[in-house]
Design an enzyme around this catalytic site. Structure first.
Site, PDB file in Angstrom:
ATOM      1  N   ASP A 105       0.795  -1.235   0.000  1.00 20.85           N
ATOM      2  CA  ASP A 105       0.000   0.000   0.000  1.00 20.85           C
ATOM      3  C   ASP A 105       0.825   1.280   0.000  1.00 20.85           C
ATOM      4  O   ASP A 105       0.269   2.382  -0.113  1.00 20.85           O
ATOM      5  CB  ASP A 105      -0.970  -0.004   1.195  1.00 20.85           C
ATOM      6  CG  ASP A 105      -0.264  -0.227   2.537  1.00 20.85           C
ATOM      7  OD1 ASP A 105       0.893   0.207   2.691  1.00 20.85           O
ATOM      8  OD2 ASP A 105      -0.890  -0.821   3.432  1.00 20.85           O
ATOM      9  N   HIS A 120       6.649  -7.856  -1.065  1.00 19.85           N
ATOM     10  CA  HIS A 120       5.627  -8.375  -1.987  1.00 19.85           C
ATOM     11  C   HIS A 120       5.292  -7.383  -3.098  1.00 19.85           C
ATOM     12  O   HIS A 120       4.181  -7.402  -3.632  1.00 19.85           O
ATOM     13  CB  HIS A 120       4.359  -8.758  -1.209  1.00 19.85           C
ATOM     14  CG  HIS A 120       4.551  -9.965  -0.332  1.00 19.85           C
ATOM     15  ND1 HIS A 120       3.796 -10.211   0.781  1.00 19.85           N
ATOM     16  CD2 HIS A 120       5.425 -10.993  -0.417  1.00 19.85           C
ATOM     17  CE1 HIS A 120       4.207 -11.350   1.349  1.00 19.85           C
ATOM     18  NE2 HIS A 120       5.196 -11.825   0.649  1.00 19.85           N
ATOM     19  N   CYS A 128       2.382  -3.927 -17.707  1.00 15.48           N
ATOM     20  CA  CYS A 128       1.777  -4.551 -18.884  1.00 15.48           C
ATOM     21  C   CYS A 128       2.351  -5.962 -19.061  1.00 15.48           C
ATOM     22  O   CYS A 128       3.565  -6.151 -19.029  1.00 15.48           O
ATOM     23  CB  CYS A 128       2.067  -3.717 -20.129  1.00 15.48           C
ATOM     24  SG  CYS A 128       1.526  -4.560 -21.636  1.00 15.48           S
ATOM     25  N   CYS A 151      -0.557  -0.730 -25.703  1.00 14.77           N
ATOM     26  CA  CYS A 151      -0.190  -1.758 -26.688  1.00 14.77           C
ATOM     27  C   CYS A 151      -1.263  -2.840 -26.791  1.00 14.77           C
ATOM     28  O   CYS A 151      -1.152  -3.750 -27.618  1.00 14.77           O
ATOM     29  CB  CYS A 151       1.159  -2.390 -26.339  1.00 14.77           C
ATOM     30  SG  CYS A 151       1.062  -3.672 -25.079  1.00 14.77           S
ATOM     31  N   SER A 190       0.438 -11.931  10.502  1.00 19.65           N
ATOM     32  CA  SER A 190       0.005 -13.228  11.033  1.00 19.65           C
ATOM     33  C   SER A 190       1.156 -14.234  10.993  1.00 19.65           C
ATOM     34  O   SER A 190       1.045 -15.316  11.550  1.00 19.65           O
ATOM     35  CB  SER A 190      -1.185 -13.749  10.226  1.00 19.65           C
ATOM     36  OG  SER A 190      -0.812 -13.863   8.868  1.00 19.65           O
TER      37      SER A 190
HETATM   38  P1  NAD Z   1      -2.502 -11.009   7.531  1.00 17.77           P
HETATM   39  O1  NAD Z   1      -3.687 -10.385   6.904  1.00 17.77           O
HETATM   40  O2  NAD Z   1      -2.265 -12.454   7.317  1.00 17.77           O
HETATM   41  O3  NAD Z   1      -2.550 -10.803   9.097  1.00 17.77           O
HETATM   42  C1  NAD Z   1      -2.841  -9.568   9.681  1.00 17.77           C
HETATM   43  C2  NAD Z   1      -2.330  -9.604  11.112  1.00 17.77           C
HETATM   44  O4  NAD Z   1      -2.485  -8.311  11.671  1.00 17.77           O
HETATM   45  C3  NAD Z   1      -3.104 -10.569  12.023  1.00 17.77           C
HETATM   46  O5  NAD Z   1      -2.162 -11.309  12.769  1.00 17.77           O
HETATM   47  C4  NAD Z   1      -3.922  -9.634  12.931  1.00 17.77           C
HETATM   48  O6  NAD Z   1      -4.084 -10.154  14.235  1.00 17.77           O
HETATM   49  C5  NAD Z   1      -3.055  -8.389  12.954  1.00 17.77           C
HETATM   50  N1  NAD Z   1      -3.789  -7.140  13.190  1.00 17.77           N
HETATM   51  C6  NAD Z   1      -5.019  -6.791  12.727  1.00 17.77           C
HETATM   52  N2  NAD Z   1      -5.338  -5.557  13.099  1.00 17.77           N
HETATM   53  C7  NAD Z   1      -4.280  -5.090  13.818  1.00 17.77           C
HETATM   54  C8  NAD Z   1      -4.017  -3.858  14.473  1.00 17.77           C
HETATM   55  N3  NAD Z   1      -4.892  -2.847  14.478  1.00 17.77           N
HETATM   56  N4  NAD Z   1      -2.840  -3.720  15.124  1.00 17.77           N
HETATM   57  C9  NAD Z   1      -1.927  -4.748  15.145  1.00 17.77           C
HETATM   58  N5  NAD Z   1      -2.141  -5.931  14.535  1.00 17.77           N
HETATM   59  C10 NAD Z   1      -3.295  -6.096  13.878  1.00 17.77           C
HETATM   60  O7  NAD Z   1      -1.283 -10.128   7.103  1.00 17.77           O
HETATM   61  P2  NAD Z   1       0.134 -10.524   6.572  1.00 17.77           P
HETATM   62  O8  NAD Z   1       0.818 -11.354   7.595  1.00 17.77           O
HETATM   63  O9  NAD Z   1       0.746  -9.261   6.148  1.00 17.77           O
HETATM   64  O10 NAD Z   1      -0.132 -11.453   5.302  1.00 17.77           O
HETATM   65  C11 NAD Z   1      -1.072 -11.079   4.301  1.00 17.77           C
HETATM   66  C12 NAD Z   1      -0.505 -10.888   2.913  1.00 17.77           C
HETATM   67  O11 NAD Z   1      -1.449 -10.123   2.173  1.00 17.77           O
HETATM   68  C13 NAD Z   1       0.728 -10.066   2.918  1.00 17.77           C
HETATM   69  O12 NAD Z   1       1.650 -10.836   2.279  1.00 17.77           O
HETATM   70  C14 NAD Z   1       0.446  -8.787   2.138  1.00 17.77           C
HETATM   71  O13 NAD Z   1       1.242  -8.762   0.975  1.00 17.77           O
HETATM   72  C15 NAD Z   1      -0.963  -8.906   1.643  1.00 17.77           C
HETATM   73  N6  NAD Z   1      -1.872  -7.807   2.057  1.00 17.77           N
HETATM   74  C16 NAD Z   1      -1.434  -6.516   2.053  1.00 17.77           C
HETATM   75  C17 NAD Z   1      -2.259  -5.490   2.469  1.00 17.77           C
HETATM   76  C18 NAD Z   1      -1.718  -4.080   2.472  1.00 17.77           C
HETATM   77  O14 NAD Z   1      -0.851  -3.752   1.657  1.00 17.77           O
HETATM   78  N7  NAD Z   1      -2.170  -3.227   3.380  1.00 17.77           N
HETATM   79  C19 NAD Z   1      -3.552  -5.771   2.901  1.00 17.77           C
HETATM   80  C20 NAD Z   1      -4.001  -7.107   2.874  1.00 17.77           C
HETATM   81  C21 NAD Z   1      -3.119  -8.118   2.461  1.00 17.77           C
HETATM   82 ZN    ZN Z   2       1.978  -2.818 -23.160  1.00 12.88          ZN
END
Ligand code: NAD
Ligand code: ZN
Length: 246
Positions: A105, A120, A128, A151, A190
């Site tokens: 993000d 990630h 593209c 394209c 997580s």
């Molecule tokens: P996850 O979604 O698997 O886990 C989220 C973790 O955050 C959980 O353990 C939860 O308990 C904790 N959590 C929730 N709210 C919280 C808060 N307010 N304060 C502290 N902790 C809190 O996340 P992950 O381990 O990053 O794996 C998910 C994958 O999905 C990642 O690889 C990521 O690339 C992608 N993803 C990214 C975004 C983003 O860019 N914001 C959003 C969703 C998923």
């Molecule tokens: Zn292109």
């Protein structure tokens, strides 16, 4: 908890090199839903159906509609929260060297953090699939889904889907940092997505103190983490900063 916060503040202050590992949980307070945990996207969708590269290739229109278009609206509006700002402050004051983030993000950079490894990839750019040109997501119109490059090729987010490789530079640098740091601050992940989660294990087995911030227990709790601070990411970060006098 107060004692734990004090201990975290002291350990961060005394550490020679602090590296952070962050996940979707640190952006929840910015309005971006996580994948797992309470309110996670996976209460609504099957992860393998929407976030796996094979599903994307098999049915890009469906994945664009339910995951990418939905994320675009949310990420476009999101602003950094106190966790992102706090980590930027720790870097500025010399108390944090780098952030390894699983998030796509861009909120750490928006808060002012300079050394951010996007493990990630990023949702800020689309690529593209034919000519490899990169286009900022903000310039991509959703009038036609999936959106297309000039394209004619299909656009895909420049992030890593399940089933894809981690960008080599990000992987190697993250491993080095994890081996070399003497404190790793793991926040809002997580810790089940590999190889990101293994960065905490590498840090631990290389002798670092591992401090976890999360709302819930994770597979790191009580094993890899030396101690865990349970609570919201922004509030916990503010308490650590206050304790450090920052
Ligand atoms: P996850 O979604 O698997 O886990 C989220 C973790 O955050 C959980 O353990 C939860 O308990 C904790 N959590 C929730 N709210 C919280 C808060 N307010 N304060 C502290 N902790 C809190 O996340 P992950 O381990 O990053 O794996 C998910 C994958 O999905 C990642 O690889 C990521 O690339 C992608 N993803 C990214 C975004 C983003 O860019 N914001 C959003 C969703 C998923
Ligand atoms: Zn292109």
């Amino acid at each position: 908890m107060d004692e734990m916060i004090q201990k975290a503040a002291r350990d961060i202050k005394n550490a020679r090199s602090v590296v952070a590992l962050t996940g979707a949980g640190v952006s929840v307070e910015s309005g971006i839903p996580p994948f797992r945990g309470k309110g996670g996207l996976w209460e609504k969708f099957d992860p393998m159906e929407i976030a796996h590269i094979d599903s994307f290739l098999a049915n890009p229109e469906k994945v664009w509609r339910i995951l990418v278009a939905e994320m675009k609206g949310i990420i476009d509006k999101a602003k950094p929260n106190d966790l992102h700002k706090g980590m930027a402050k720790l870097e500025e004051t010399g108390n944090l060297s780098s952030i390894i983030t699983q998030n796509v993000d861009g909120l750490h950079q928006a808060a002012g953090s300079k050394d951010v490894i996007e493990f990630h990839g990023t949702f800020a750019m689309q690529r593209c699939m034919e000519c490899n040109k990169s286009i900022p997501t903000s310039e991509v119109s959703l009038e036609v889904i999936p959106p297309r490059c000039s394209c004619g090729g299909m656009l895909r987010p420049d992030c890593v889907f399940f089933g894809e490789m981690i960008p080599t530079d990000a992987l190697w640098r993250s491993r080095d940092l994890s081996e070399q740091c003497d404190l790793m601050l793991v926040a809002g992940t997580s810790a089940v997505v590999e190889p990101a989660a293994s960065m905490a294990r590498i840090a631990k087995s290389s002798g670092a103190v591992v401090v976890e911030i999360n709302m819930e227990r994770t597979p790191l709790t009580g094993r890899v983490a030396d101690y865990s601070l349970f609570g919201g990411a922004g509030m916990t970060m503010n308490r650590i900063l206050a304790e450090m006098g920052l």
